[in-house]
Scaffold this motif. Structure first.
Motif, short mmCIF file in Angstrom:
data_model
loop_
_atom_site.label_atom_id
_atom_site.label_comp_id
_atom_site.label_asym_id
_atom_site.label_seq_id
_atom_site.Cartn_x
_atom_site.Cartn_y
_atom_site.Cartn_z
N GLU A 19 -4.97 8.25 -0.55
CA GLU A 19 -5.50 8.21 0.84
C GLU A 19 -6.44 9.11 0.89
N TYR A 21 -8.41 4.18 1.59
CA TYR A 21 -7.70 4.22 0.43
C TYR A 21 -8.83 4.04 -0.82
N LEU A 76 1.05 -1.19 0.04
CA LEU A 76 0.02 0.13 -0.14
C LEU A 76 0.85 1.19 -0.13
N VAL A 103 0.72 4.00 -2.83
CA VAL A 103 0.72 5.57 -2.35
C VAL A 103 1.47 6.24 -3.10
#
Length: 391
Positions: A248, A260, A237, A241
């Motif tokens: 987010e 998310y 994750l 990101v």
């Protein structure tokens, strides 16, 4: 960081589940396949007071869905297969390779439900290689074996399920609700990618699938019912990101929780408009199966009470959640009496604070009639309605 109001987050979640617009996946068998690919799976369950959960979930989203569509997609088209998601499920065939890590882990010694019986397993494999697809009832129990409880499986059934969970057998189809087992080579379509994903690729799959199906998710929801995967998912994750593949999301009223999504998913919000249709979701429906998520995001405290003693049930044995215009407004406890062709609503209960019973009456009655027809019934009988009768 993208900021959404709670109402926007709710719409994003329901839109991803195909519960906002009419015919989001199309109709009939093509619509059922499109829905399954979007949702990632539909859960299989044995409860049959009304039509079983996997059929109900597809009926809830696909106009013109029929029971035979799922069987055709599995047996004839080879576009659907059975395996374990967070529970027993139908999955799109292209996801088969992402089941391989679980299969291989169990084949390597990770405990499933029962102890392995290698001799019995080999006997079963040898017989299916010769005789073709077989069911558990095609195997006699050992001489002297005695069933001591209703839930107890005979040794051949245990071995069949172990071979299934290890990936050495697959479910070719169901006869009634009974599994028909066959060799993977006879079930998998030619040219299917069967390479085992790396851990990074597997985690990316879990993340992207969860966001696709749910619109926005928390880490715990990505890892739902998957042991030992959380550290790897968290690491992936963070990478996604940083690369801008995942964003987010801060949800108003739930700002202390990290959500998310993707920019593409959030952009779909502008095109979502609720229609007046009522959705009746079964307890195993993808949209409500994670109870904590629904409680936090929708303020809807929901549980399945069939495993609760009858004297302690609050709402009923197998309550359906009532979704209308983006809100969970009530629940009802149904039973399809197929002998008399009557669809009985034992209790219809609206949520505290819901006042528009007059407004929901017509679309709810329409949907109940459609659900009754799907269950082979001609008449709907509402025995009790709370806090007041349905107009």
């Amino acid at each position: 960081m993208i900021k959404l109001t709670k109402k926007q987050a709710q719409k994003l979640a329901l839109g991803a589940q195909g519960l906002v617009q009419a015919k989001p996946f199309g109709r009939g068998k093509p619509g059922a396949l499109a829905a399954l690919r979007q949702l990632g799976y539909v859960q299989i369950d044995t409860i049959s007071v009304i039509e079983r959960a996997h059929h109900h979930a597809l009926w809830s989203r696909v106009p013109g869905y029929k029971l035979e569509h799922l069987e055709q997609l599995q047996l004839r088209d080879h576009q659907v297969f059975e395996y374990w998601s967070h529970a027993a499920a139908y999955l799109p065939m292209e996801d088969y390779r992402f089941c391989l890590p679980r299969m291989q882990a169990i084949a390597s010694g990770e405990k499933h439900w029962y102890e392995r019986d290698p001799i019995m397993m080999q006997r079963i494999l040898d017989r299916i290689k010769v005789d073709g697809p077989l069911m558990a009832r095609d195997f006699d129990p050992p001489k002297g074996w005695k069933k001591e409880a209703w839930w107890q499986w005979k040794p051949a059934k245990i071995a069949l399920e172990q071979l299934f969970i290890e990936g050495k057998l697959m479910v070719a189809r169901r006869n009634g609700f009974h599994k028909v087992y066959d060799l993977p080579g006879c079930v998998l379509p030619p040219g299917l990618d069967t390479t085992t994903p790396s851990q990074s690729e597997f985690c990316r799959y879990l993340i992207t699938r969860a966001i696709q199906a749910n619109g926005l998710v928390r880490e715990a929801e990505i890892c739902y019912q998957r042991k030992g995967i959380k550290p790897a998912v968290r690491a992936e994750l963070q990478k996604m990101v940083a690369a801008g593949e995942v964003v987010e999301v801060e949800v108003g009223g739930l700002a202390e929780q990290r959500w998310y999504s993707t920019e593409t998913s959030v952009q779909h919000l502008s095109g979502l408009r609720f229609n007046s249709a009522v959705h009746l979701l079964c307890p195993f429906d993808n949209a409500i199966i994670q109870r904590k998520r629904i409680r936090d995001l929708f303020d809807f405290d929901y549980q399945l009470e069939c495993y609760v003693p009858a004297s302690k049930r609050v709402y009923g044995y197998y309550c359906l959640a009532i979704l209308w215009r983006g809100k969970f407004v009530g629940r009802l406890d149904p039973k399809a009496d197929r002998a008399t062709r009557k669809f009985i609503v034992k209790r219809l209960i609206f949520e505290p604070g819901f006042k528009n019973i007059v407004g929901i009456a017509a679309p709810l009655r329409t949907r109940l009639a459609e659900l009754a027809a799907f269950n082979g019934c001609d008449e709907v009988i509402i025995e009790t309605s709370e806090p007041s009768p349905l107009p």
